[in-house]
Design an enzyme around this catalytic site. Structure first.
Site, mmCIF file in Angstrom:
data_model
loop_
_atom_site.group_PDB
_atom_site.id
_atom_site.type_symbol
_atom_site.label_atom_id
_atom_site.label_comp_id
_atom_site.label_asym_id
_atom_site.label_seq_id
_atom_site.Cartn_x
_atom_site.Cartn_y
_atom_site.Cartn_z
ATOM 1 N N HIS A 192 -0.647 -45.806 -11.659
ATOM 2 C CA HIS A 192 -0.818 -44.385 -11.378
ATOM 3 C C HIS A 192 -0.700 -43.556 -12.646
ATOM 4 O O HIS A 192 -1.378 -42.552 -12.816
ATOM 5 C CB HIS A 192 0.194 -43.930 -10.318
ATOM 6 C CG HIS A 192 -0.277 -44.245 -8.928
ATOM 7 N ND1 HIS A 192 0.568 -44.475 -7.882
ATOM 8 C CD2 HIS A 192 -1.520 -44.346 -8.436
ATOM 9 C CE1 HIS A 192 -0.139 -44.721 -6.792
ATOM 10 N NE2 HIS A 192 -1.410 -44.656 -7.108
ATOM 11 N N ARG A 299 -16.312 -46.354 -3.360
ATOM 12 C CA ARG A 299 -15.528 -47.577 -3.118
ATOM 13 C C ARG A 299 -14.614 -47.326 -1.917
ATOM 14 O O ARG A 299 -13.488 -46.864 -2.078
ATOM 15 C CB ARG A 299 -14.682 -47.915 -4.346
ATOM 16 C CG ARG A 299 -15.479 -48.363 -5.568
ATOM 17 C CD ARG A 299 -14.533 -48.611 -6.731
ATOM 18 N NE ARG A 299 -15.093 -49.463 -7.757
ATOM 19 C CZ ARG A 299 -15.486 -49.016 -8.961
ATOM 20 N NH1 ARG A 299 -15.386 -47.746 -9.261
ATOM 21 N NH2 ARG A 299 -15.971 -49.861 -9.855
ATOM 22 N N ARG A 335 -19.981 -48.218 -0.167
ATOM 23 C CA ARG A 335 -19.858 -49.668 -0.260
ATOM 24 C C ARG A 335 -18.874 -50.103 0.797
ATOM 25 O O ARG A 335 -17.782 -49.540 0.914
ATOM 26 C CB ARG A 335 -19.362 -50.069 -1.651
ATOM 27 C CG ARG A 335 -19.240 -51.581 -1.767
ATOM 28 C CD ARG A 335 -18.947 -52.016 -3.160
ATOM 29 N NE ARG A 335 -17.583 -51.725 -3.537
ATOM 30 C CZ ARG A 335 -17.090 -51.962 -4.745
ATOM 31 N NH1 ARG A 335 -17.867 -52.459 -5.678
ATOM 32 N NH2 ARG A 335 -15.844 -51.686 -5.022
ATOM 33 N N GLU A 434 -23.639 -58.952 -8.097
ATOM 34 C CA GLU A 434 -22.493 -59.248 -8.961
ATOM 35 C C GLU A 434 -22.190 -60.744 -9.018
ATOM 36 O O GLU A 434 -21.442 -61.202 -9.856
ATOM 37 C CB GLU A 434 -21.253 -58.423 -8.571
ATOM 38 C CG GLU A 434 -20.967 -58.330 -7.111
ATOM 39 C CD GLU A 434 -19.948 -57.239 -6.731
ATOM 40 O OE1 GLU A 434 -19.316 -56.657 -7.610
ATOM 41 O OE2 GLU A 434 -19.787 -56.993 -5.516
ATOM 42 N N ASN A 457 -19.325 -55.169 -13.741
ATOM 43 C CA ASN A 457 -17.929 -55.544 -14.006
ATOM 44 C C ASN A 457 -17.693 -56.984 -13.554
ATOM 45 O O ASN A 457 -17.156 -57.809 -14.283
ATOM 46 C CB ASN A 457 -16.951 -54.628 -13.260
ATOM 47 C CG ASN A 457 -17.154 -53.178 -13.605
ATOM 48 O OD1 ASN A 457 -17.773 -52.874 -14.619
ATOM 49 N ND2 ASN A 457 -16.666 -52.280 -12.767
ATOM 50 N N ASP A 458 -18.121 -57.263 -12.321
ATOM 51 C CA ASP A 458 -17.953 -58.628 -11.829
ATOM 52 C C ASP A 458 -19.041 -59.547 -12.365
ATOM 53 O O ASP A 458 -18.769 -60.694 -12.718
ATOM 54 C CB ASP A 458 -17.961 -58.637 -10.293
ATOM 55 C CG ASP A 458 -16.592 -58.292 -9.737
ATOM 56 O OD1 ASP A 458 -15.597 -58.829 -10.249
ATOM 57 O OD2 ASP A 458 -16.509 -57.463 -8.809
ATOM 58 N N ARG A 468 -11.940 -60.405 -15.922
ATOM 59 C CA ARG A 468 -12.052 -59.034 -16.423
ATOM 60 C C ARG A 468 -10.692 -58.366 -16.617
ATOM 61 O O ARG A 468 -10.609 -57.315 -17.238
ATOM 62 C CB ARG A 468 -12.958 -58.200 -15.498
ATOM 63 C CG ARG A 468 -12.413 -57.962 -14.111
ATOM 64 C CD ARG A 468 -13.487 -57.446 -13.148
ATOM 65 N NE ARG A 468 -13.245 -56.070 -12.738
ATOM 66 C CZ ARG A 468 -13.867 -55.470 -11.729
ATOM 67 N NH1 ARG A 468 -14.792 -56.123 -11.029
ATOM 68 N NH2 ARG A 468 -13.605 -54.244 -11.407
ATOM 69 N N CYS A 505 -23.910 -49.905 -11.436
ATOM 70 C CA CYS A 505 -22.720 -49.110 -11.110
ATOM 71 C C CYS A 505 -21.458 -49.685 -11.740
ATOM 72 O O CYS A 505 -20.364 -49.206 -11.487
ATOM 73 C CB CYS A 505 -22.559 -48.953 -9.601
ATOM 74 S SG CYS A 505 -22.248 -50.501 -8.762
#
Ligand code: PEP
Ligand code: MG
Length: 593
Positions: A192, A299, A335, A434, A457-458, A468, A505
């Site tokens: 956070h 997401r 998604r 991905e 990313n994946d 990652r 994305c």
């Protein structure tokens, strides 16, 4: 000689200032045994402390409301929830009653016990929730021993906040006129604290091993929040170099903010749709939607993760409706639940997995528990009646998974029709690309979807077999790898041949060093964290389509990652600098949309 320390880049930007240490542990607390007759009085102190901390969190929430996104202000809601959690309170009270520990010690023990549970979890995001607990413990102890935390003001001097970790309540003691950066010894990119630093626009590096031992308050340091490095005792040359970069960054920030309402087109008129990635409806509501083409990635799992049980269909409809209504006709790409891997659901028991990232995640889990998928798709369909919703499926590996999801969608729409419930009959169904094996079979997959979105990313982690989130192999995670570029080129070509759209994305969509290359490879839609959108737009408006294509052709012919990186640097750096020097440059004019 300067010394270089490495950590995880958590919030971008450069900062040059003196380090100031903050101590954030629960160390100095009174320790005594509570006599039996005093137990009730001791427990009674807890209510006052909870009240004090509640008030100060609510004040902080108010203070930050204008400075950070609405969604991020809710980080403090999570803390308030812990504070008022009945089990937590009972555990602390039991500790006093049964072990006659004073409240400060009782709190420390209970927090340590809870932390142990979080720390034992494989999941990074959950481990980082332990920081919220520590923060609550620290605030409660502070309230009990009546230590008010003063705002840190270094006589009007700029400073870098340094601590073991940056906790949400620390945002309250920052002097925001002079804080230049944050460096912490622990914590990860998804804590956070890191989210707040990004939201406040403060460059930050987390997880710098030994930072507190290696430095003292007052030491001069350079923080490079893009590279994740801190230079201690910088040399005159390093200072000059970073000062130049810092002033460039400041001029970039002001130039690009002027440009954000301009259309996203190349100088020769090719449109590139720039979209936002959001993690909740509050993020969406905080956007300047006029500066973008819509939401390329919503997401939805975050809305599931912050709850204590699955949201009902009605609750989901309300959330998706709010999203499409605030997007005001622009597309919102929902998604479906992408949990598993590094994103657990506290209330959904998942089996222990040796390789969770290769395991039961995304659509695999939802197809195994069809109720989850049915409820979510029905809710999105119902919201689609009142706005522009799109559906995106994560972690697709085979064509048959897509076909199965289409069947589910068909059943659901038939059922909605039979019950006279409105939905958008044209709703588009897309998939995330991905999993690498999709690439060679993409032409067949494209027959059964309306669009694809590349989750680099994946995709990059699976192509390179590099985790990652693993610091030790972080250097190897390089999307400039020639193989990655060739795969991206194949995806763009397959999409073009099918007439369907392919967007990106993953994080590279928001990295302006990639923009001309991605356009040159054939991508016309990029979805990113909103903070990166102005920079990417500047790049779109700086390179003609021919220049982008030429760059991509040259990059695709290269054999080494470093060659590609150098090429991109050579091409972009002078253009970037020139754009920032010449405010009247044509590319800043009103080119056609
Ligand atoms: C991706 O994998 O690139 C992506 C956008 O999804 P996430 O980062 O949520 O896994
Ligand atoms: Mg992904």
């Amino acid at each position: 000689m300067s010394r270089k320390l490495k950590g995880t880049a958590a919030a971008p930007g450069i900062a040059i200032a003196a380090v100031v240490h903050f101590h954030t542990t629960l160390d100095q607390i009174p320790i005594y045994t509570v006599a039996e007759e005093d137990v009730a009085a001791e427990i009674g102190r807890l209510s006052g402390a909870i009240e004090t901390v509640t008030e100060s969190l609510l004040d902080l929430q108010k203070e930050l409301a204008g400075a950070i996104g609405k969604h991020d202000v809710r980080i403090y809601d999570a803390q308030l929830a812990i504070l008022h959690d009945k089990t937590f309170r009972k555990d602390v009270e039991d500790e006093v009653t049964e072990r006659q520990a004073n409240l400060e010690v009782a709190l420390q023990r209970v927090i340590a016990r809870y932390e142990g549970v979080f720390d034992a979890m494989d999941n990074v995001a959950m481990r980082e929730r332990a920081a919220d607990l520590r923060d609550i413990g620290r605030q409660l102890v502070g309230a009990l021993v009546a230590i008010g935390r003063q705002k840190y003001i270094a006589d009007g001097a700029d400073y870098l906040f340094a601590a073991d970790e940056f906790l949400p309540s620390d945002a309250g003691i920052l002097d925001r006129a002079h804080i230049r950066g944050i460096v912490t010894a622990h914590g990860g990119k998804y804590s956070h604290g890191a989210i707040l630093a990004r939201s406040l626009g403060i460059p930050a590096i987390v997880g710098v091993d030994g930072f507190m031992q290696e430095t003292t308050s007052g030491a001069m340091a350079i923080l490079d929040g893009d590279a994740g490095i801190v230079l201690l005792d910088p040399t005159i040359e390093e200072l000059a170099d970073y000062e130049r970069r810092l002033s460039e960054q400041q001029s970039v920030d002001s130039r690009i903010s002027e440009l954000r309402f301009q259309p996203s087109v190349t100088p020769d008129g090719t449109s590139v749709r720039l979209m936002a990635n959001v993690e909740g409806v509050q993020d969406l509501e905080a956007l300047e939607l006029d500066t973008m083409a819509g939401i390329g990635l919503f997401r939805t799992e975050f809305a599931f993760m912050e709850r204590r049980q699955f949201p009902t269909e009605e609750e989901q409809v309300a959330m998706y409706l709010r999203a499409v209504e605030s997007a005001d006709g622009k597309p919102v790409t929902f998604r479906t639940l992408d949990v598993g891997g590094d994103k657990p659901l506290g209330y959904f028991q998942m089996p222990e997995e040796r390789n969770p990232v290769l395991g039961w995640r995304g659509i695999r889990l939802c197809l195994a528990w069809p109720d989850i998928l049915y409820t979510q798709l029905r809710a999105i369909l119902r919201a689609s009646a009142l706005g522009h919703a799109r559906i995106l499926l994560p972690m697709i590996t085979t064509r048959s998974e897509v076909v199965r999801c289409r069947e589910v969608l068909d059943q659901l729409t038939a059922d909605l029709r039979a019950n006279d419930v409105a939905y958008d009959a044209q709703i588009e169904l897309g998939i995330m690309v991905e999993v690498p094996v999709l690439v060679p079979v993409l032409p067949e997959i494209l027959e059964v979807v309306d669009f694809v979105s590349v989750g680099t990313n994946d995709l990059v982690q699976y192509l390179l077999a590099v985790d990652r989130d693993n610091q030790r192999v972080a250097k190897m995670y390089d999307p400039f790898h020639p193989g990655v570029l060739r795969v991206l080129s194949q995806i763009a070509e397959a999409a073009l041949a099918s007439g369907k759209s392919a967007s990106i994305c993953g994080e590279i969509a928001g990295d302006h060093w990639f923009t001309p290359l991605l356009i040159g490879l054939g991508f016309r839609e990029l979805s990113m964290a909103p903070v990166f959108l102005p920079r990417v737009k500047l790049m779109v408006r700086s390179f003609s389509l021919d220049e982008c294509r030429d760059l991509a052709t040259r990059a695709l012919a290269m054999r080494a990652t470093s060659q590609i990186r150098d090429l991109v640097h050579q091409e972009i750096q002078p253009r970037w600098a020139a754009q920032l020097r010449s405010p009247s440059d044509d590319t800043f004019g009103g080119a056609p949309a």
